[in-house]
Design an enzyme around this catalytic site. Structure first.
Site, short mmCIF file in Angstrom:
data_model
loop_
_atom_site.label_atom_id
_atom_site.label_comp_id
_atom_site.label_asym_id
_atom_site.label_seq_id
_atom_site.Cartn_x
_atom_site.Cartn_y
_atom_site.Cartn_z
N LYS A 114 0.84 -1.21 0.00
CA LYS A 114 0.00 0.00 0.00
C LYS A 114 0.87 1.25 0.00
O LYS A 114 0.68 2.16 -0.83
CB LYS A 114 -0.90 -0.01 1.23
CG LYS A 114 -1.60 1.33 1.50
CD LYS A 114 -2.27 1.34 2.85
CE LYS A 114 -2.79 2.73 3.20
NZ LYS A 114 -3.88 3.18 2.32
N ASN A 141 -15.56 -8.78 0.15
CA ASN A 141 -15.35 -7.34 0.18
C ASN A 141 -14.16 -6.93 -0.68
O ASN A 141 -13.69 -5.80 -0.62
CB ASN A 141 -15.14 -6.86 1.63
CG ASN A 141 -15.09 -5.34 1.72
OD1 ASN A 141 -15.75 -4.64 0.96
ND2 ASN A 141 -14.28 -4.82 2.62
N GLY A 198 -20.95 11.20 3.25
CA GLY A 198 -20.63 11.14 4.67
C GLY A 198 -19.25 11.65 5.01
O GLY A 198 -19.09 12.66 5.68
N ASP A 231 -25.81 3.50 6.52
CA ASP A 231 -25.16 2.92 5.34
C ASP A 231 -25.28 1.41 5.31
O ASP A 231 -24.96 0.74 6.30
CB ASP A 231 -23.68 3.29 5.31
CG ASP A 231 -23.45 4.76 4.98
OD1 ASP A 231 -24.39 5.40 4.48
OD2 ASP A 231 -22.33 5.25 5.20
N HIS A 255 -27.16 4.10 2.07
CA HIS A 255 -26.20 4.22 0.96
C HIS A 255 -25.63 2.85 0.61
O HIS A 255 -25.36 2.03 1.49
CB HIS A 255 -25.05 5.16 1.34
CG HIS A 255 -23.94 5.16 0.33
ND1 HIS A 255 -24.11 5.67 -0.94
CD2 HIS A 255 -22.69 4.66 0.37
CE1 HIS A 255 -23.00 5.50 -1.63
NE2 HIS A 255 -22.12 4.88 -0.86
N GLU A 268 -24.17 3.83 -5.91
CA GLU A 268 -23.14 3.93 -6.94
C GLU A 268 -23.77 3.85 -8.32
O GLU A 268 -24.67 3.06 -8.56
CB GLU A 268 -22.12 2.80 -6.77
CG GLU A 268 -20.92 2.89 -7.72
CD GLU A 268 -21.18 2.33 -9.10
OE1 GLU A 268 -20.62 2.87 -10.07
OE2 GLU A 268 -21.94 1.36 -9.22
N HIS A 272 -13.57 7.26 -6.46
CA HIS A 272 -12.42 6.37 -6.35
C HIS A 272 -11.36 6.67 -7.40
O HIS A 272 -10.37 5.96 -7.52
CB HIS A 272 -12.86 4.91 -6.42
CG HIS A 272 -13.57 4.46 -5.19
ND1 HIS A 272 -14.93 4.59 -5.03
CD2 HIS A 272 -13.12 3.93 -4.03
CE1 HIS A 272 -15.28 4.13 -3.83
NE2 HIS A 272 -14.20 3.73 -3.21
#
Length: 764
Positions: free
Chosen positions: A17, A115, A437, A604, A646, A670, A700
């Site tokens: 990362k 995820n 948010g 959310d 959301h 989205e 993003h």
């Protein structure tokens, strides 16, 4: 023999990362990034070799996403990126992943029911495949130089095309799978190079085989592996995961001569064992028995796992079994040894990727009659400790669940009537604007949160710093002229972790990071016991933020289904039971916010869709308890309290009726990165009476969309939605962006809304 499907790429302390973000920010070179990646790969391979793994995977490392790596390998670069070949380099690769100043990124969506996010391939009749990346060969040779013999891993050609979407210019009805004949030669070319380099086995991940496929699709798998297997004998491994392997899929794979081993998930695939027993296994084939859970952090019950393996061995023979993980370990944390502050008792119940590798080896050895009695005894003691611990069970919580009874917990007044009452109170303009948010999480904010945890600053200093940030965010939104405001969530590290830290039944890791996409990593909370809320979690900050403005301020919560799906969940009771416990905790928070003057509350449920089981026969039950859990959180509020929810980055069309059944007043969702696929639902006649905000701005990507681009997206929405229900908002929260990107993007967003209001007024 021991086999590992795949391994985490990010590094035990997110080394990848930080290297990626340094490179993207221009602070380090491509060579610096490549060296970090090379060091990580070497460590991964050597750890598995030292542990005793026989089938060590390579080509599972990725700078962003393994599906995008396949797109690069086969040269399927969309025309808009201006790629002319012959190889895909970093500039093109990262433009496809993240977009650039002139071109949006490719669509990103969830990888099955996880995820993790993958970059969706785009192919059409005009797509010309070519071998444009030899990453698989390079990494195989790299491992050989270290003395490690690996099995290169690929996304299988059939799953690649089944996961792809048609290009915008593709004719209606075009199916990406029709390109299989032109794709296979590229795979064959790379296999030839691997064979020349010394590879004797190759793993193809074909997870689409666990889906409810039409019978005609199975012919594509046979065609593919008959063709690819010609040069590899029985050295082809086909891996499946995340659900049961249907009998027809199993029979298809066992009927293909070139496939030497078939990988199955025996954790989530609870019926696959019976399929294997019923249909048997041909003489020259093996089963990669995925018995160690690749998607959770709990230590396997080794005695129970060994019993399953021995049961299978009684039917097909021990020599036919390779013990494996249920899926890639990409979906779990890296190494438990880095958790130096974790409670010793709870830590003894856990296993991260490194520990799971050792579990696989221990089970493999035990199946061969070489059982490590000490290792098994320690595991049995940990299992008993967990079963009997009073920390796991809370009688008050279980009594509260019983009191829920059979009620459906639906709000009494229809949504259309509620919206009318809310509008009288909120007095919002047509096409109201809002954000989702979070606002950018600056280096300074992270420092403040870090220092209060380490007690370098006092609680009073921390509160003052966070309140200053909230003041700045509220002032900015008022200057931008947004209609419904947010406080920016400066006090929150993560939308799930923040709540888990304040709920009983949760525990947290220091380095339990899991890749979500690219450089984005999450540190899921661990739900180890019954869940309850000792005190309010967000009221202090929301009440303060509302005091700064006369405009509506949203109270911001994460919903029970998302907290569940984005956590490592206890596996000693049904997930539905845990979700109901979380729902009761969030219900208490919703009612506290309302009592303290917050009239718009967003709950959310970003992860509602990703929890949907892959098999259609199991989906209705999930949707019932997931939607019910959401309704529990909201059914007690007044009609004048506006409930938002959301959702982000998922395929919503197949759950639109569940979304309606959630009975929220407004949903933001989205839309911008998926070619407005969501709008097709409304074109096909689905009636949605509540407010809806399909995103007009992909957060993003660092790219800043123009006013006209966002206005054009909204015009497409107005073609299928009434202006009185449409909201204008970004796709998702803004925490990963910089203020230099957010300010101009939101300026354009508000300008687009005002332009459209003028157009609507003029049309009248």
């Amino acid at each position: 023999m021991a086999h590992i499907v795949g391994y985490p790429r990010v590094g035990p302390k997110r080394e990848l990362k930080f290297a990626l973000e340094s490179f993207w920010d221009g602070k380090s070179s491509a060579e610096d990034l490549k060296q970090v990646a090379k060091d990580l790969r070497a460590s991964i391979w050597n750890q598995q070799k030292e542990a005793g793994v026989f089938w060590i995977p390579s080509n599972t490392f990725s700078y962003y996403d393994h599906v995008l790596d396949t797109t690069a390998m086969v040269g399927a670069v969309p025309e808009r990126y201006g790629w002319t070949g012959p190889t895909v380099e970093f500039d093109t690769y990262f433009s496809m992943a993240r977009g650039n100043k002139t071109t949006p990124a490719m669509e990103m969506t969830k990888w099955f029911d996880t995820n993790y996010h993958y970059i969706v391939p785009e192919v059409g009749p005009e797509t010309k495949f070519s071998l444009a990346s030899r990453k698989a060969v390079d990494e195989y040779k790299e491992a050989l130089e270290l003395g490690v013999k690996t099995v290169p891993v690929f996304v299988g050609p059939v799953s690649y095309l089944l996961l792809a979407k048609p290009t915008r210019d593709a004719p209606k009805g075009f199916e990406p799978l029709s390109l299989l004949d032109s794709l296979l030669p590229i795979y064959k070319e790379i296999l030839g190079e691997l064979k020349a380099a010394g590879a004797h086995g190759v793993q193809f991940d074909e997870p689409t085989l666990v889906l409810d496929l039409e019978s005609s699709k199975y012919a594509a798998f046979k065609k593919a592996y008959d063709y690819l297997g010609a040069d590899f004998g029985h050295g082809i491994l086909v891996e499946t995961y995340f659900a049961d392997l249907p009998a027809e899929a199993y029979k298809t794979l066992t009927g293909i001569d070139s496939i030497g081993a078939i990988g199955v998930d025996l954790v989530r695939g609870t019926k696959t064992l019976e399929v294997i027993k019923e249909h048997g296994l041909p003489e020259k084939k093996k089963i990669l028995a995925g018995i160690v859970d690749g998607r959770n952090i709990w230590a396997n019950d080794l005695a129970a796992s060994l019993a399953v393996l021995e049961d299978l061995a009684a039917k097909i023979g021990k020599d036919k079994i390779l013990v494996s993980t249920s899926c890639s370990l990409l979906h779990t944390a890296v190494d438990l040894k880095n958790e130096t502050k974790l409670d010793d008792e709870i830590k003894s119940w856990m296993a991260f990727a490194y520990q799971k590798v050792h579990e696989v080896v221990a089970l493999s050895n035990a199946l061969k009659g070489k059982k490590d009695e000490e290792f098994f005894a320690a595991n049995a003691a940990a299992q008993a400790s967990r079963r009997n611990s009073p920390r796991v069970h809370n009688a008050a919580v279980q009594e509260a669940i019983k009191k829920l009874g059979d009620a459906d917990h639906r709000r009494a007044t229809p949504v259309v009537t509620r919206l009318e009452e809310q509008q009288k109170k909120l007095n919002l303009p047509t096409l109201p604007t809002t954000t989702i948010g979070s606002f950018p999480q600056t280096v300074e904010l992270r420092r403040v949160r870090r220092e209060v945890k380490s007690k370098k600053i006092t609680e009073e200093e921390y509160i003052k710093a966070i309140q200053t940030e909230i003041q700045n965010v509220v002032k900015l939104q008022e200057e931008l002229d947004l209609d419904v405001l947010v406080h920016g969530e400066p006090e929150r590290n993560d939308m799930v972790e923040y709540f888990g830290e304040q709920l009983q039944g949760f525990v947290f890791t220091a380095n339990g990071w899991v890749q979500s996409y690219g450089s984005r990593c999450v540190k899921p909370p661990v739900i180890f016991g019954d869940v309850s809320r000792p005190s309010s979690m967000t009221v202090f900050w929301s009440k303060y933020a509302q005091s700064l403005t006369s405009r509506p301020m949203k109270g911001m919560l994460t919903g029970p289904v998302t907290i569940l799906n984005w956590s490592f969940v206890r596996n000693d009771q049904p997930r539905s039971a845990t979700c109901l416990q979380i729902a009761l905790a969030i219900k208490d928070e919703v009612e506290d916010l309302e009592a303290n003057g917050i009239t718009v509350i967003q709950i959310d449920e970003a992860a509602l869709r990703e929890g949907l089981p892959l098999r259609k026969s199991e989906q209705a039950a999930y949707q019932d308890w997931a939607v019910h859990s959401f309704r529990i959180t909201t059914h007690g509020v007044k009609d004048t309290t506006q409930i938002h929810t959301h959702m982000c980055y998922s395929n919503f069309n197949d759950i639109i009726h569940s979304i309606i059944d959630m009975d929220a007043d407004v949903i933001t969702i989205e839309n911008s990165r998926s070619d407005e696929k969501l709008l097709s639902v409304f074109r096909e006649g689905v009636k949605y009476a509540a407010g809806i905000g399909p995103g007009v701005y992909d957060i993003h990507s660092p790219r800043i969309p123009s006013t006209e681009e966002m206005a054009d997206r909204a015009r497409k929405m107005l073609a299928v939605l009434e202006s009185k229900v449409l909201w204008i908002n970004p796709d998702c929260g803004l925490k990963t962006r910089k203020y230099a990107e957010v300010k101009p993007a939101l300026t354009n967003l508000v300008a687009a809304a005002k332009q459209l209001r003028a157009e609507l007024a003029s049309a009248k």
